[in-house]
Design a protein around this motif. Structure first.
Motif, PDB file in Angstrom:
ATOM      1  N   ALA A 208       0.845  -1.185   0.000  1.00 36.44           N
ATOM      2  CA  ALA A 208       0.000   0.000   0.000  1.00 36.44           C
ATOM      3  C   ALA A 208       0.885   1.241   0.000  1.00 36.44           C
ATOM      4  O   ALA A 208       1.622   1.495   0.960  1.00 36.44           O
ATOM      5  CB  ALA A 208      -0.928   0.003   1.209  1.00 36.44           C
ATOM      6  N   TRP A 209       0.882   1.960  -1.131  1.00 34.77           N
ATOM      7  CA  TRP A 209       1.618   3.211  -1.297  1.00 34.77           C
ATOM      8  C   TRP A 209       3.129   3.004  -1.302  1.00 34.77           C
ATOM      9  O   TRP A 209       3.896   3.941  -1.113  1.00 34.77           O
ATOM     10  CB  TRP A 209       1.224   4.218  -0.221  1.00 34.77           C
ATOM     11  N   GLY A 210       3.600   1.784  -1.534  1.00 28.35           N
ATOM     12  CA  GLY A 210       5.034   1.541  -1.532  1.00 28.35           C
ATOM     13  C   GLY A 210       5.371   0.223  -2.172  1.00 28.35           C
ATOM     14  O   GLY A 210       4.568  -0.394  -2.876  1.00 28.35           O
ATOM     15  N   CYS A 211       6.594  -0.229  -1.936  1.00 27.97           N
ATOM     16  CA  CYS A 211       7.012  -1.575  -2.330  1.00 27.97           C
ATOM     17  C   CYS A 211       8.050  -2.045  -1.322  1.00 27.97           C
ATOM     18  O   CYS A 211       8.619  -1.245  -0.575  1.00 27.97           O
ATOM     19  CB  CYS A 211       7.573  -1.603  -3.751  1.00 27.97           C
ATOM     20  N   GLY A 212       8.298  -3.327  -1.305  1.00 31.24           N
ATOM     21  CA  GLY A 212       9.223  -3.887  -0.333  1.00 31.24           C
ATOM     22  C   GLY A 212      10.664  -3.473  -0.583  1.00 31.24           C
ATOM     23  O   GLY A 212      11.080  -3.238  -1.724  1.00 31.24           O
ATOM     24  N   ARG A 213      11.413  -3.383   0.482  1.00 32.10           N
ATOM     25  CA  ARG A 213      12.845  -3.105   0.377  1.00 32.10           C
ATOM     26  C   ARG A 213      13.522  -4.250  -0.388  1.00 32.10           C
ATOM     27  O   ARG A 213      13.124  -5.406  -0.264  1.00 32.10           O
ATOM     28  CB  ARG A 213      13.433  -2.981   1.783  1.00 32.10           C
ATOM     29  N   LEU A 214      14.541  -3.919  -1.154  1.00 33.38           N
ATOM     30  CA  LEU A 214      15.201  -4.911  -2.003  1.00 33.38           C
ATOM     31  C   LEU A 214      16.290  -5.641  -1.213  1.00 33.38           C
ATOM     32  O   LEU A 214      17.464  -5.303  -1.285  1.00 33.38           O
ATOM     33  CB  LEU A 214      15.792  -4.241  -3.244  1.00 33.38           C
ATOM     34  N   PHE A 215      15.905  -6.675  -0.498  1.00 39.25           N
ATOM     35  CA  PHE A 215      16.867  -7.435   0.293  1.00 39.25           C
ATOM     36  C   PHE A 215      17.688  -8.393  -0.562  1.00 39.25           C
ATOM     37  O   PHE A 215      18.842  -8.662  -0.260  1.00 39.25           O
ATOM     38  CB  PHE A 215      16.152  -8.219   1.395  1.00 39.25           C
ATOM     39  N   GLU A 216      17.079  -8.934  -1.613  1.00 41.24           N
ATOM     40  CA  GLU A 216      17.768  -9.943  -2.426  1.00 41.24           C
ATOM     41  C   GLU A 216      17.810  -9.597  -3.913  1.00 41.24           C
ATOM     42  O   GLU A 216      18.785  -9.912  -4.587  1.00 41.24           O
ATOM     43  CB  GLU A 216      17.077 -11.304  -2.263  1.00 41.24           C
ATOM     44  N   GLY A 217      16.773  -9.000  -4.426  1.00 35.35           N
ATOM     45  CA  GLY A 217      16.691  -8.740  -5.851  1.00 35.35           C
ATOM     46  C   GLY A 217      17.240  -7.376  -6.234  1.00 35.35           C
ATOM     47  O   GLY A 217      17.683  -6.590  -5.399  1.00 35.35           O
ATOM     48  N   SER A 218      17.178  -7.100  -7.515  1.00 33.86           N
ATOM     49  CA  SER A 218      17.681  -5.848  -8.073  1.00 33.86           C
ATOM     50  C   SER A 218      16.534  -4.889  -8.363  1.00 33.86           C
ATOM     51  O   SER A 218      15.374  -5.305  -8.448  1.00 33.86           O
ATOM     52  CB  SER A 218      18.433  -6.131  -9.374  1.00 33.86           C
ATOM     53  N   PRO A 219      16.839  -3.596  -8.546  1.00 32.51           N
ATOM     54  CA  PRO A 219      15.794  -2.663  -8.974  1.00 32.51           C
ATOM     55  C   PRO A 219      15.103  -3.114 -10.257  1.00 32.51           C
ATOM     56  O   PRO A 219      13.877  -2.979 -10.379  1.00 32.51           O
ATOM     57  CB  PRO A 219      16.551  -1.351  -9.157  1.00 32.51           C
ATOM     58  N   ALA A 220      15.863  -3.639 -11.210  1.00 33.54           N
ATOM     59  CA  ALA A 220      15.258  -4.089 -12.468  1.00 33.54           C
ATOM     60  C   ALA A 220      14.269  -5.227 -12.224  1.00 33.54           C
ATOM     61  O   ALA A 220      13.186  -5.254 -12.829  1.00 33.54           O
ATOM     62  CB  ALA A 220      16.345  -4.533 -13.443  1.00 33.54           C
ATOM     63  N   GLN A 221      14.618  -6.156 -11.341  1.00 35.92           N
ATOM     64  CA  GLN A 221      13.695  -7.244 -11.017  1.00 35.92           C
ATOM     65  C   GLN A 221      12.416  -6.711 -10.395  1.00 35.92           C
ATOM     66  O   GLN A 221      11.317  -7.117 -10.771  1.00 35.92           O
ATOM     67  CB  GLN A 221      14.354  -8.233 -10.055  1.00 35.92           C
ATOM     68  N   MET A 222      12.565  -5.815  -9.422  1.00 42.16           N
ATOM     69  CA  MET A 222      11.372  -5.304  -8.753  1.00 42.16           C
ATOM     70  C   MET A 222      10.515  -4.480  -9.700  1.00 42.16           C
ATOM     71  O   MET A 222       9.278  -4.584  -9.672  1.00 42.16           O
ATOM     72  CB  MET A 222      11.755  -4.480  -7.519  1.00 42.16           C
ATOM     73  N   LEU A 223      11.130  -3.686 -10.541  1.00 46.86           N
ATOM     74  CA  LEU A 223      10.349  -2.889 -11.490  1.00 46.86           C
ATOM     75  C   LEU A 223       9.540  -3.807 -12.399  1.00 46.86           C
ATOM     76  O   LEU A 223       8.352  -3.558 -12.637  1.00 46.86           O
ATOM     77  CB  LEU A 223      11.270  -1.991 -12.314  1.00 46.86           C
ATOM     78  N   GLU A 224      10.144  -4.858 -12.915  1.00 45.62           N
ATOM     79  CA  GLU A 224       9.414  -5.793 -13.762  1.00 45.62           C
ATOM     80  C   GLU A 224       8.312  -6.504 -12.982  1.00 45.62           C
ATOM     81  O   GLU A 224       7.220  -6.753 -13.508  1.00 45.62           O
ATOM     82  CB  GLU A 224      10.373  -6.802 -14.392  1.00 45.62           C
ATOM     83  N   SER A 225       8.585  -6.845 -11.741  1.00 48.72           N
ATOM     84  CA  SER A 225       7.568  -7.478 -10.902  1.00 48.72           C
ATOM     85  C   SER A 225       6.363  -6.566 -10.716  1.00 48.72           C
ATOM     86  O   SER A 225       5.206  -6.990 -10.842  1.00 48.72           O
ATOM     87  CB  SER A 225       8.170  -7.841  -9.543  1.00 48.72           C
ATOM     88  N   LEU A 226       6.626  -5.304 -10.411  1.00 46.65           N
ATOM     89  CA  LEU A 226       5.529  -4.360 -10.206  1.00 46.65           C
ATOM     90  C   LEU A 226       4.768  -4.129 -11.497  1.00 46.65           C
ATOM     91  O   LEU A 226       3.538  -3.920 -11.477  1.00 46.65           O
ATOM     92  CB  LEU A 226       6.071  -3.046  -9.654  1.00 46.65           C
ATOM     93  N   ARG A 227       5.455  -4.164 -12.622  1.00 50.66           N
ATOM     94  CA  ARG A 227       4.766  -4.006 -13.899  1.00 50.66           C
ATOM     95  C   ARG A 227       3.838  -5.181 -14.179  1.00 50.66           C
ATOM     96  O   ARG A 227       2.774  -5.011 -14.795  1.00 50.66           O
ATOM     97  CB  ARG A 227       5.786  -3.841 -15.022  1.00 50.66           C
TER      98      ARG A 227
END
Length: 256
Positions: free
Chosen positions: A137-156
């Motif tokens: 809600a209004w955010g995303c999880g801190r990147l403990f293991e993955g990369s920004p590129a991974q998280m961006l694709e996940s959110l997409r």
């Protein structure tokens, strides 16, 4: 919509979700931070738990599994990529799989970033997605293991779902996430409106989850990496890529 949803506060700021399918009576738990509040919620509604879906391996999402399984006999379902660090699984799934739960053909979505192997569960017939610590809600999880590129694709992947989908995330972080968003764009009317609603709910002692995908797409900075206003707010040039914007926003949030 075929699901009756119960939001169960756990630990200091976690949430578990009990989803009862009204057509079949199937009862599913999504994540299990601790057993006590979840068992109390099941007892209060006289519900028999059939299954437990696990989004990822962090202890504040799985610590209650052993006791809940022992007391209910529920089957535990989780991702193959996380199998080595989840409680013993009865059903192993992979991104792209569909599993029948009640009236829903539940889709398993890869949302790696916060952790590698994190999955979300999308109930298309009911219009709900359980995102754990990926889209929050209004955010995303801190990147403990993955990369920004991974998280961006996940959110997409999540953002590509219908906008009316209800987003069920794992923590009560909305107020702090909103303060970060407003720090970037203090004049943004959509952000100010959401903060008023957030503060009103918290003032009444209510959860601020679930939210809707439409609201997240309008206000969540981590779903607005293509927005030139956010790009400017982060001090980046107009030529910055969406990944540049996302990465800068995530770094700024980590330091906020």
């Amino acid at each position: 919509m075929t699901i009756e949803l119960t939001v169960v506060p756990c630990l200091s700021d976690n949430y578990a979700y009990i989803a009862k399918d009204t057509a079949t009576g199937a009862v599913t738990l999504i994540d299990a931070p601790e057993a006590g509040p979840i068992m109390e919620a099941l007892k209060a509604q006289d519900l028999k738990l059939d299954g437990i879906l696990l989004t990822h391996h962090h202890d504040d999402h799985i610590a209650g599994v052993a006791e809940i399984r022992a007391r209910t006999g529920a089957k535990v379902i989780g991702a193959a990529a996380d199998r080595h660090r989840l409680p013993p699984l009865d059903v192993v799934v992979e991104p792209g799989n569909q599993i029948r739960i009640g009236s829903d053909d539940v889709q398993v979505i890869d949302v790696s970033g916060h952790t590698v192997g994190h999955v979300a569960f999308y109930f298309p017939q009911s219009g709900m997605v359980f995102t754990g610590d990926s889209l929050m809600a209004w955010g995303c999880g801190r990147l403990f293991e993955g990369s920004p590129a991974q998280m961006l694709e996940s959110l997409r992947r999540i953002a590509a779902l219908p906008e009316g989908v209800i987003v069920c995330s794992g923590h009560e972080y909305t107020e702090s996430n909103g303060r970060f968003a407003l720090n970037l764009e203090p004049a943004n009317p959509a952000l100010k409106s959401r903060m008023r609603d957030t503060m009103a709910r918290r003032g009444r002692g209510e959860p601020t989850v679930p939210s809707t995908l439409a609201l997240e797409k309008a206000t969540n900075p981590f779903l607005r990496a293509d927005d030139p206003d956010l790009c400017a707010a982060l001090g980046l040039p107009s030529t910055a890529s969406a990944l540049d914007v996302f990465t800068k926003a995530r770094q700024a949030k980590d330091q906020f």
